[in-house]
Enzyme design. Structure first.
Site, PDB file in Angstrom:
ATOM      1  CG  ASP A   1     -10.752  15.646  -5.681  1.00  0.00           C
ATOM      2  OD1 ASP A   1     -10.551  16.587  -6.921  1.00  0.00           O
ATOM      3  OD2 ASP A   1     -11.476  15.715  -4.992  1.00  0.00           O
TER       4      ASP A   1
ATOM      5  CG  ASP B   1       4.258   7.290 -11.693  1.00  0.00           C
ATOM      6  OD1 ASP B   1       5.205   8.121 -12.465  1.00  0.00           O
ATOM      7  OD2 ASP B   1       4.760   6.799 -10.845  1.00  0.00           O
TER       8      ASP B   1
ATOM      9  CG  ASP C   1       5.715  12.625  -8.956  1.00  0.00           C
ATOM     10  OD1 ASP C   1       6.459  11.906  -9.685  1.00  0.00           O
ATOM     11  OD2 ASP C   1       5.760  12.193  -7.782  1.00  0.00           O
TER      12      ASP C   1
ATOM     13  CE  LYS D   1      -8.623  18.971  -2.995  1.00  0.00           C
ATOM     14  NZ  LYS D   1      -9.914  17.953  -3.360  1.00  0.00           N
TER      15      LYS D   1
ATOM     16  CE1 TYR E   1       6.832  16.683  -6.052  1.00  0.00           C
ATOM     17  CE2 TYR E   1       9.307  15.799  -6.465  1.00  0.00           C
ATOM     18  CZ  TYR E   1       7.946  15.760  -6.472  1.00  0.00           C
ATOM     19  OH  TYR E   1       7.295  14.410  -6.958  1.00  0.00           O
TER      20      TYR E   1
HETATM   21  C1  IPM Z   1       9.790  11.555 -11.273  1.00  0.00           C
HETATM   22  C2  IPM Z   1      10.384  10.972  -9.852  1.00  0.00           C
HETATM   23  C3  IPM Z   1      10.961  11.965  -9.067  1.00  0.00           C
HETATM   24  C4  IPM Z   1       9.998  12.995  -8.806  1.00  0.00           C
HETATM   25  C5  IPM Z   1      11.377  11.259  -7.691  1.00  0.00           C
HETATM   26  C6  IPM Z   1      12.728  10.196  -8.014  1.00  0.00           C
HETATM   27  C7  IPM Z   1      12.212  12.514  -7.030  1.00  0.00           C
HETATM   28  O1  IPM Z   1       9.439  10.385  -9.347  1.00  0.00           O
HETATM   29  O2  IPM Z   1      10.621  12.261 -12.054  1.00  0.00           O
HETATM   30  O3  IPM Z   1       8.785  11.518 -11.598  1.00  0.00           O
HETATM   31  O4  IPM Z   1       9.131  12.860  -7.984  1.00  0.00           O
HETATM   32  O5  IPM Z   1       9.760  14.215  -9.467  1.00  0.00           O
HETATM   33 MN    MN Z   2       7.211  10.336 -10.400  1.00  0.00          MN
END
Ligand code: IPM
Ligand code: MN
Length: 351
Positions: free
Chosen positions: A219, A247, A243, A186, A141
């Site tokens: 993975d 999710d 990240d 990884k 990032y």
């Molecule tokens: C999160 C979001 C952010 C990230 C984005 C919006 C930059 O997805 O807080 O997880 O990737 O960290």
């Molecule tokens: Mn995110």
């Protein structure tokens, strides 16, 4: 106690969920006789509109002098033009980095009331309580970037200092929980992951010998999260892997709308936000779930202000409303209540 809190409602559904979170915070303030000084500031797309900068200096100064930051969400189609000079997400990354909040905590817990909502078979969902510790201000990032029409580059870098610092946070949390730690990397491909694995292994062996340690390739980790989610306790991962995995894991709970997060730096300072984002498609329709934001207030009370009882009271209020069968649109496909009804129901449990 007295505390200064900077409030960044942001974009999309940010303001509507923040409104309910602040009502809950004010109810706690009154009930427990605290003094919370709340300062609003511009952040994200709305800050670009008004100042040209998603994280204006004034907002930065306010955040730096406060004890904690409450953040709704940022971003939306209005600011998504790839050719735009800046984006709301840039403000988020600058904020994390400028405020030094390197440890992002995201807790994935299944609520029995919501178990039918998950795409995963119910029998695998019982007893899930995973705490993700995501490194937040390093890795790909923040590495060097280049972009032209026919070439692009993102550099991923980690130092042993950055790795050790985040793994310590994860290990300290895991000894207060089930004493199990999974590190995701990884290491079969990436040099940063090889360093990550060796630093993690020596730290845990030398300073946390009681921890049951496991290393997973990222993975494989995505599969294990679905096939044996209840086995995990604390999972530590670098920025990008964390990240993606959080999710994925949010779907175990049935809705990303329930999940709060804490981004912690040193000295108890933290930024607290739901993980769901600005959801511009449902903005202003009364469909947003305020729980992730309200639970972020609970995390703030616990981690930055050490108000554990107050924090528990908010968590219990949310659970109790779910027990009453109140669900926002993301939690129920048939009957559901609005953002305001959900927020008010939670508030009523506290006052
Ligand atoms: C999160 C979001 C952010 C990230 C984005 C919006 C930059 O997805 O807080 O997880 O990737 O960290
Ligand atoms: Mn995110």
């Amino acid at each position: 106690m007295k505390a200064e809190i900077t409030v960044l409602a942001g974009d999309g559904i940010g303001p509507e969920i923040t409104e309910h979170a602040l009502k809950v915070l004010k109810a706690i303030e009154k009930k427990y006789d605290h003094d919370f000084i709340l300062n609003d500031a511009l952040f994200g797309g709305i800050a670009i509109d008004e100042t040209g900068d998603p994280f204006p200096e004034e907002t930065k100064d306010l955040c730096k002098q406060s004890d904690a930051v409450l953040l709704g969400a940022v971003g939306g189609p209005k600011w998504s033009d790839p050719k735009a000079k800046t984006r709301p997400e840039k403000g988020l990354l600058d904020m994390r980095s400028d405020l030094g909040v390197y440890a992002n905590l995201r807790q994935i817990k299944t609520y029995p009331q919501l178990i039918d909502n998950s795409p995963i078979e119910n029998s695998r969902l019982e007893g899930i309580d995973i705490l993700f510790v995501r490194e937040l201000i390093g890795g790909i990032y923040f590495g060097d970037k280049e972009r032209s029409d026919d070439y692009a580059k993102d550099v991923c870098e980690y130092s042993s200092f950055e790795i050790e610092r985040i793994v310590k946070v994860a290990a300290d949390l895991s000894i207060k929980r089930k004493n199990k730690l999974t590190s995701v990397d990884k290491a079969n491909v990436m040099a940063t992951s090889q360093l990550w694995r060796s630093v993690t292994t020596s730290l845990i062996e030398s300073e946390y010998p009681s921890i049951e340690m496991e290393h997973l390739l990222v993975d494989a980790a995505t599969m294990h999260l679905l096939s044996r989610p209840a086995d995990f306790d604390v999972i530590v991962a670098e920025n990008l892997f964390g990240d993606i995995l959080t999710d994925e894991a949010s779907m175990l709970t049935g809705s990303i709308g329930m999940i709060p997060s804490a981004s912690l730096g040193d000295n108890n300072f933290g930024v607290y936000e739901p993980i769901h984002g600005s959801a511009p498609d449902i903005q202003g329709k009364g469909l947003a779930n305020p729980c992730g934001m309200i639970l972020s207030v609970a995390m703030m009370l616990k981690h930055s202000l050490q108000l554990v009882q107050e924090s528990n009271e908010i968590e219990n209020a949310v659970e109790s409303v779910l027990n009453d069968g109140m669900f926002t649109a993301d939690l129920s496909s048939d009957h559901h209540v609005s953002t305001d009804e959900m927020g008010t129901a939670i508030l009523t449990k506290i006052i």
